[in-house]
Scaffold this active site. Sequence first.
Site, mmCIF file in Angstrom:
data_model
loop_
_atom_site.group_PDB
_atom_site.id
_atom_site.type_symbol
_atom_site.label_atom_id
_atom_site.label_comp_id
_atom_site.label_asym_id
_atom_site.label_seq_id
_atom_site.Cartn_x
_atom_site.Cartn_y
_atom_site.Cartn_z
ATOM 1 N N CYS A 327 48.642 27.460 43.986
ATOM 2 C CA CYS A 327 48.573 26.124 43.384
ATOM 3 C C CYS A 327 49.350 25.102 44.226
ATOM 4 O O CYS A 327 48.943 24.794 45.338
ATOM 5 C CB CYS A 327 49.068 26.179 41.937
ATOM 6 S SG CYS A 327 48.510 24.775 40.932
ATOM 7 N N HIS A 428 46.095 30.782 39.264
ATOM 8 C CA HIS A 428 47.187 31.489 38.609
ATOM 9 C C HIS A 428 46.624 32.764 37.972
ATOM 10 O O HIS A 428 45.469 32.817 37.569
ATOM 11 C CB HIS A 428 47.816 30.625 37.517
ATOM 12 C CG HIS A 428 48.467 29.385 38.017
ATOM 13 N ND1 HIS A 428 49.682 29.391 38.663
ATOM 14 C CD2 HIS A 428 48.073 28.082 37.952
ATOM 15 C CE1 HIS A 428 50.016 28.144 38.983
ATOM 16 N NE2 HIS A 428 49.063 27.332 38.570
#
Length: 490
Positions: A327, A428
């Site tokens: 991310c 994630h």
Amino acid sequence: MGTGSDVGKSVITTALCRIFADRGLRVAPYKSQNMSNNSGVTPEGLEMGRAQIVQAEAAGIAPHVDMNPILLKPTSDVGSQVVLLGEAIGNQTAVDYHQKKARLVQTANEALDRLRSKYDLVVMEGAGSCAEVNLMAHDIVNLPMAEYADAPVILVGDIHRGGIFAQLVGTLDCLPRHFRSRVAGFIINRFRGDRRLFTDGVHWIEERTGLPVFGVLPWYDHIRIDPEDSVVIERPKAVAAKADGNPAVAVIRFPHISNFTDFDPLRGLPGMTVHFVEAPQDLAAFSAVILPGSKNTRFDLKWLNTSGWNSRLAAFNTGGGHITGICGGYQMMGTRVHDPDGLEGKPGSTAGLGLLPVETVLQAPKTTTLSRFSWDGIQGTGYEIHMGQTRSHGGKPLLVIHKRNSGAASDADGCAVDNGRIMGTYMHGLFDTPALITRWLHKMGISGIDVPITGGLEAKMLQYSLLADHVRCHVDIDRIGALVERYDKP
């Protein structure tokens, strides 16, 4: 509620959700306002605090934003992104938020009312210390919320940090009488040693306060529950990789680190060590380095560039080291990060680490999805939470996205170069699938690690059962159950 932060409120709430669900009750967790950069995504594609997702899983139900209607994600020492009922509504300073907080009380109350209409029991969690007298007038998560719900309060103290008698008695003494009367008893957490040696202490607390100690919970090392926030990894010390002879992985602890629980499955692998590191140090002895998520990508990128981490990472790369970004960490690995609208602060651009041929533009709306994906044909599930889009100017895509929320997809995600030695992704939960852990270890050049067969929610449910068993053994659940039964639903 707690005598302070990180005393065990979230974990005990998780245990009670599981215990009462095992008794056949329909149970839901609730925390009106959570301040954490550790968040997740609901089945509806909305964002909420990770702790309440864990508690919902323990209760055997799907997470819903009513369980955490207000999420504050710190972006600086004085400001946060405000997420209301799962959607980001902008950044606010602490002063601005307090001035507008009265409007949010109704939202929080209505969310609680909806839960109480659907479930037999709601286990509410407070925040920090419930006795912050300077904040109490504007508090919407601790005793004022208990008063609205007409709920009894269990006060949790942490004996490991010392001063348990002052924690409990001092907290009660700081409370106005009408709030103090809501406290029904105590749970003492993180006890080490022979429990019999604390019998006199329990008697003293009960005689001094007139309230029962429902239980004394021993310290445990055999249970892994996702922590609520990054308090548990604050101020990590410099470490010597491979001091125990095992391969070691370094996770750079950014000032605004987010979703650090992504790496809990790696931390649980026997034969491998995962270290969170903050101060720049030589990385040569590490098998791999991970750049995690961030709530303020440009700030943390500047921190890397000015603290000396950039040169350490460049040397590690030049020496053939393996680096993975997740991310925000993925965004930092590119050539530049642009923020034309000032979503994270002053508008502008910041030079990236130059590890991947990608470039990121931060822009609204915020992406929040539950996603199904594959990596070299290996299927996995995860979630995406990010502002902005990243364009690739080379390398190879890392993942193929097959589904986002309820919609089919066929998108590429991430970037890898040098046969995967350097890679990044928005995904994630990459390590929640055992086969994907095995794939990642191979790409990082790490061998000889036995990866458990179970992973993801199945593995977590086993941990919730261990936690519930631990609490049942040391807490008078029947007494708490009788306490709950005295309070009727509205």
